[in-house]
Motif scaffolding. Structure first.
Motif, mmCIF file in Angstrom:
data_model
loop_
_atom_site.group_PDB
_atom_site.id
_atom_site.type_symbol
_atom_site.label_atom_id
_atom_site.label_comp_id
_atom_site.label_asym_id
_atom_site.label_seq_id
_atom_site.Cartn_x
_atom_site.Cartn_y
_atom_site.Cartn_z
ATOM 1 N N UNK A 161 41.506 86.234 36.873
ATOM 2 C CA UNK A 161 42.998 85.876 37.073
ATOM 3 C C UNK A 161 43.510 87.200 37.954
ATOM 4 N N UNK A 162 43.158 88.244 37.047
ATOM 5 C CA UNK A 162 43.731 89.462 37.915
ATOM 6 C C UNK A 162 43.271 89.843 39.288
ATOM 7 N N UNK A 163 42.261 89.377 39.408
ATOM 8 C CA UNK A 163 41.535 89.393 40.635
ATOM 9 C C UNK A 163 42.167 88.674 41.769
ATOM 10 N N UNK A 164 42.517 87.449 41.231
ATOM 11 C CA UNK A 164 43.150 86.366 42.219
ATOM 12 C C UNK A 164 44.458 86.938 42.549
ATOM 13 N N UNK A 165 45.141 87.504 41.481
ATOM 14 C CA UNK A 165 46.499 87.968 41.773
ATOM 15 C C UNK A 165 46.604 89.149 42.524
ATOM 16 N N UNK A 166 45.596 89.864 42.640
ATOM 17 C CA UNK A 166 45.424 91.362 43.440
ATOM 18 C C UNK A 166 45.258 90.744 44.769
ATOM 19 N N UNK A 167 44.502 89.555 44.989
ATOM 20 C CA UNK A 167 44.097 89.075 46.323
ATOM 21 C C UNK A 167 45.085 88.563 46.952
ATOM 22 N N UNK A 168 45.861 87.856 46.250
ATOM 23 C CA UNK A 168 47.476 87.344 46.730
ATOM 24 C C UNK A 168 48.432 88.388 46.983
ATOM 25 N N UNK A 169 48.336 89.378 46.650
ATOM 26 C CA UNK A 169 49.654 90.367 46.603
ATOM 27 C C UNK A 169 48.985 91.649 47.152
ATOM 28 N N UNK A 170 49.084 91.951 48.414
ATOM 29 C CA UNK A 170 48.715 92.871 49.269
ATOM 30 C C UNK A 170 49.421 94.183 48.739
#
Length: 199
Positions: free
Chosen positions: A99-108
């Motif tokens: 979930x953290x990876x997904x959030x990091x990918x969505x937030x440049x």
């Protein structure tokens, strides 16, 4: 006998309705039809043992097979089989790291870890531990995980990000069997029609 493969088979049988051939199940799991028959036998043994040890079932009530077999292949007795399905906590460290990876990918511009910890009702130490898991997952993938104050930023080329997503999807498929909706969530591709990837 692989319990992991049995659990993958349980997930497959619960996702599909109706009869499924041994050949289809074998292809989906990457094993032989003979292995599928063996896994089905083990699953039914587990269901029978769970039935016998259950305190809520009358002693004289016979156990229904978790997986019924017939000329058309196999099909699940969903209530019986779902009791054997392993619990998968979305709050597990691996799930939080994904979930953290997904959030990091969505937030440049990065993710504020303090706010993330508060939103998820976790300690900052837990989020830090999850960040270490993320660091291990991106290691050697031409991606950089940087810490700037309370923010974490994942940077790298789009190709490297896609390779990371692909790797996570394959891992998920290995653990749970193929699930189109999970793949779409992991890849953040809501546009793929589930029928495009049929049997």
């Amino acid at each position: 006998m692989s319990t992991r493969r049995q659990d993958q088979l349980i997930s497959l049988l619960l996702k599909e309705e109706g009869w499924l051939t041994a050949a289809y199940l074998a292809d989906a799991l990457g094993v032989t039809p003979r292995s599928v028959r063996s896994y089905i036998s083990q699953i039914n043994s587990r269901a029978s043992a769970a039935h016998i040890s259950s305190e809520t079932v009358p002693e004289d009530e016979p156990a229904a097979p978790a997986v019924e077999s017939g000329p058309d292949g196999y099909r699940a007795d969903a209530p019986t089989l779902s009791r054997l399905r392993p619990e998968r906590s979305e709050a597990s460290p691996d799930a939080r790291a994904r979930a953290l990876i997904s959030a990091l990918l969505d937030a440049p511009s990065g993710v504020d870890l303090t706010r993330t910890a508060a939103r998820l009702h976790l300690s900052e130490a837990t989020i830090e531990a999850d960040l270490q898991r993320v660091r291990a997952l991106v290691l050697g993938r031409d991606l950089r995980l940087e810490r700037v104050g309370p923010r974490a930023v994942l940077s790298g080329s789009e190709a490297a990000q896609r390779r990371l997503i692909s790797s996570l999807v394959h891992e998920e498929m290995d653990q749970e069997g193929f699930d189109v909706s999970s793949m779409r969530r992991a890849a953040a591709l809501r546009s793929i029609d589930a029928t495009a990837l049929g049997r």
